[in-house]
Design an enzyme around this catalytic site. Sequence first.
Site, PDB file in Angstrom:
ATOM      1  N   SER A  41       0.794  -1.234   0.000  1.00  0.00           N
ATOM      2  CA  SER A  41       0.000   0.000   0.000  1.00  0.00           C
ATOM      3  C   SER A  41       0.828   1.286   0.000  1.00  0.00           C
ATOM      4  CB  SER A  41      -0.968   0.020   1.181  1.00  0.00           C
ATOM      5  OG  SER A  41      -0.288   0.241   2.391  1.00  0.00           O
ATOM      6  N   LYS A  80       0.704   4.490   6.802  1.00  0.00           N
ATOM      7  CA  LYS A  80       0.004   5.346   5.841  1.00  0.00           C
ATOM      8  C   LYS A  80       0.581   6.754   5.891  1.00  0.00           C
ATOM      9  CE  LYS A  80      -2.903   2.043   4.950  1.00  0.00           C
ATOM     10  NZ  LYS A  80      -2.653   1.234   3.799  1.00  0.00           N
TER      11      LYS A  80
END
Length: 180
Positions: A41, A80
């Site tokens: 990701s 993230k």
Amino acid sequence: MASSNSKKELLGWGKSLLIAAGIAVVLRTFLFSPYVVEGASMEPTLHNQEKIFVNKLYYSASFNRGDIVIIKGLTKNYVKRIIGMPGDKIEMSADQLLINGEPVKESYLSENRKAAEEMGSLLTGDFGPIFVPANHYFVMGDNRLKSMDSRNGLDFIKEADIVGKSEFVIFPFSNIRNVR
């Protein structure tokens, strides 16, 4: 007499080792910790199985848009990038991020954006406007096509759920680099 000195020396070494172990536990628990990146990701910024150094000694006022953070999840942690700060209005239109109505350049997405264009799609689907609540953050992965983030499952991130900021890659040694 030699026996007495040996016992004192052993006790001294034992005490030193206990103190060193205690300091190591405190440092790892409260200040710094390694973290293993799981999944794709955050590619190409961070790669699967890279080990990153996480600074746990932070203050919420020190979070900035663009920081890469570790987020405490129910069953696992996530890595993230902070996109939206408390109070921000976030929207995405035609692959352009708008924060509070202003376009934001995301240079770290150039490689992924090019790959998405070659596939004939946008890197990030349109959404918003979304308003980030107080004491929360809006996060996304850099590999937007393969990221579970605030758009699709993680929702807004509570300030209390941020474990720390990623500082740099520490392993593999051939890839040591700053990730700010």
